[in-house]
Design an enzyme around this catalytic site. Sequence first.
Site, PDB file in Angstrom:
ATOM      1  N   HIS A 280      -6.008   3.461  81.398  1.00  0.00           N
ATOM      2  CA  HIS A 280      -7.076   4.377  80.975  1.00  0.00           C
ATOM      3  C   HIS A 280      -6.526   5.459  80.053  1.00  0.00           C
ATOM      4  O   HIS A 280      -5.469   6.031  80.286  1.00  0.00           O
ATOM      5  CB  HIS A 280      -7.826   4.955  82.173  1.00  0.00           C
ATOM      6  CG  HIS A 280      -7.041   5.841  83.086  1.00  0.00           C
ATOM      7  ND1 HIS A 280      -6.837   7.189  82.844  1.00  0.00           N
ATOM      8  CD2 HIS A 280      -6.429   5.581  84.268  1.00  0.00           C
ATOM      9  CE1 HIS A 280      -6.144   7.718  83.840  1.00  0.00           C
ATOM     10  NE2 HIS A 280      -5.873   6.763  84.714  1.00  0.00           N
ATOM     11  N   GLU A 326     -11.668   7.091  83.259  1.00  0.00           N
ATOM     12  CA  GLU A 326     -11.364   6.623  84.611  1.00  0.00           C
ATOM     13  C   GLU A 326     -11.321   7.779  85.598  1.00  0.00           C
ATOM     14  O   GLU A 326     -11.735   7.645  86.750  1.00  0.00           O
ATOM     15  CB  GLU A 326     -10.020   5.884  84.621  1.00  0.00           C
ATOM     16  CG  GLU A 326      -9.659   5.244  85.955  1.00  0.00           C
ATOM     17  CD  GLU A 326      -8.898   6.168  86.896  1.00  0.00           C
ATOM     18  OE1 GLU A 326      -8.784   5.834  88.087  1.00  0.00           O
ATOM     19  OE2 GLU A 326      -8.422   7.234  86.444  1.00  0.00           O
ATOM     20  N   GLU A 327     -10.835   8.938  85.137  1.00  0.00           N
ATOM     21  CA  GLU A 327     -10.500  10.010  86.061  1.00  0.00           C
ATOM     22  C   GLU A 327     -11.703  10.606  86.791  1.00  0.00           C
ATOM     23  O   GLU A 327     -11.641  10.848  87.982  1.00  0.00           O
ATOM     24  CB  GLU A 327      -9.736  11.125  85.334  1.00  0.00           C
ATOM     25  CG  GLU A 327      -8.342  10.729  84.869  1.00  0.00           C
ATOM     26  CD  GLU A 327      -7.377  10.477  86.015  1.00  0.00           C
ATOM     27  OE1 GLU A 327      -7.782  10.552  87.182  1.00  0.00           O
ATOM     28  OE2 GLU A 327      -6.205  10.189  85.736  1.00  0.00           O
ATOM     29  N   ASP A 354      -1.865   1.521  86.202  1.00  0.00           N
ATOM     30  CA  ASP A 354      -2.360   2.874  86.452  1.00  0.00           C
ATOM     31  C   ASP A 354      -1.688   3.456  87.696  1.00  0.00           C
ATOM     32  O   ASP A 354      -2.321   4.115  88.514  1.00  0.00           O
ATOM     33  CB  ASP A 354      -3.886   2.869  86.614  1.00  0.00           C
ATOM     34  CG  ASP A 354      -4.471   4.273  86.751  1.00  0.00           C
ATOM     35  OD1 ASP A 354      -3.777   5.233  86.366  1.00  0.00           O
ATOM     36  OD2 ASP A 354      -5.595   4.408  87.260  1.00  0.00           O
ATOM     37  N   HIS A 425      -1.853  14.153  88.549  1.00  0.00           N
ATOM     38  CA  HIS A 425      -2.935  15.109  88.287  1.00  0.00           C
ATOM     39  C   HIS A 425      -2.447  16.552  88.221  1.00  0.00           C
ATOM     40  O   HIS A 425      -3.222  17.485  88.461  1.00  0.00           O
ATOM     41  CB  HIS A 425      -4.033  14.996  89.345  1.00  0.00           C
ATOM     42  CG  HIS A 425      -4.757  13.687  89.349  1.00  0.00           C
ATOM     43  ND1 HIS A 425      -5.740  13.386  90.266  1.00  0.00           N
ATOM     44  CD2 HIS A 425      -4.649  12.594  88.556  1.00  0.00           C
ATOM     45  CE1 HIS A 425      -6.209  12.175  90.044  1.00  0.00           C
ATOM     46  NE2 HIS A 425      -5.547  11.672  89.001  1.00  0.00           N
TER      47      HIS A 425
END
Length: 457
Positions: A280, A326-327, A354, A425
């Site tokens: 992604h 995607e997030e 991923d 993240h």
Amino acid sequence: MRKYIVPILLACSLPALAMAQEKDSVTMRKLADEVLTHSTAYENLRNLTKNIGGRLAGSPQMPKAEQWGVAALKAAGADTVYLQECMVPHWVRGAREEARIISKRRDFIPPLNVLALGNSVGSGPDGVTAEVLEVASFDDLEAKKDKVKGKIVFYNVHFNPTYIKTFHSYRDAVMYRGVGASRAAKYGALAVIVRSMSHGANNFPHTGAMRYDSAYPRIPAVAIGLEDADRLSQRIKDDTDARVFLRTNCEMLKDVVGHNVIGELKGSKYPDQYLTVGGHLDSWDVAEGAHDDGAGCVQSIEVLRAFKALGIKPEHTLRVVLFANEENGTRGGTKYAAVAKAKNEQHIFALESDAGGFTPRGFSTTMDAAKKAKIASWRPLFEPYGIYDFKEEGGGTDVGQLNEALGTPMAELFPDSQRYFDIHHAANDVFEAVNKRELELGAFGMAGLIYLVDLNF
């Protein structure tokens, strides 16, 4: 005579199987040499992370990243490169979050290091000031529900350190980030603080997507760094008058147009049947998104480049997809699967990267038993490169949409996960955290799997 037929056929087939394995072994060696010697993945990643940086869906960096993807796929030798439009959410973090402990004591208390969770509402300009109620689980929340009203709920849920595969720790903890705000709002909480999804020895807060239940008020939600989580926990135990002030400035705007970036290498025998490989393109705004998921994007592009460089012409059309959003929405994967279904496309296999650009250990898979057995039989071809684990069930979030819509067999590159949740993240997910050799070994592993699937599925 009939009872001898099967053994005779088996005996005749064994040399053929051995010859096939030998041929595949030679090609795998060529792929490894090509990727480890001439890979463009690391420089592509440097370009993406340093020249574009964080690229949250809806941000100004999103279209820049899309154009980067188009250029990288063309440079890799794709026959066709195009954009697939999809609407994506537009969440904006706004000014830096503020969080601090307020106490009647006169000791110095440094600010708390927090990040708003993705899709969270803001607190308003006056922020929220309230007593903190610490809970260790949803069961604990239920037991304390009569104490929740008017407070900030603090989910101090630790990553389980006993799992060797740390994605299992994430699986157990991520629900507090995902739905913790609404579970607390149900009982009158004013905001939530969530211990970061990490066991890293640092104080970086880790953001990530959350979602609201429309049945309850939308309240601000933040993640807190591990050191500050421990500090907050101790403070509210020692100082019964302590309060926390929290101010966030995020908001959700109207959806905007984003794109999946797709490059194809046309199949030599079955051009209307597809092998998808991708990652992604979006990342969280606070980081460069190097491991999550710049690594997966450049590894996927490298699969195509290596095939092209070695003159490997896939029998099925190879599609490299750099998925949008995607997030905090999975809109790109959903759109890709919806278009495939609407066009009645035949998708043979889908592979995603991923889980970071760390040393590859194997692949997680979701497919029928026969195909799982086939992939497991290739273990001897991968073991010389340190890739050996094919037992895990799974597959990437984006290709999971294809699996759900069409039943497409799927897999995900499975790197060593010990360091992944140190940076996941968080602001330290930067280019410098990626090791060139590890990144390239993962790209080779993906190329090898696509090569074998192309000939055998």
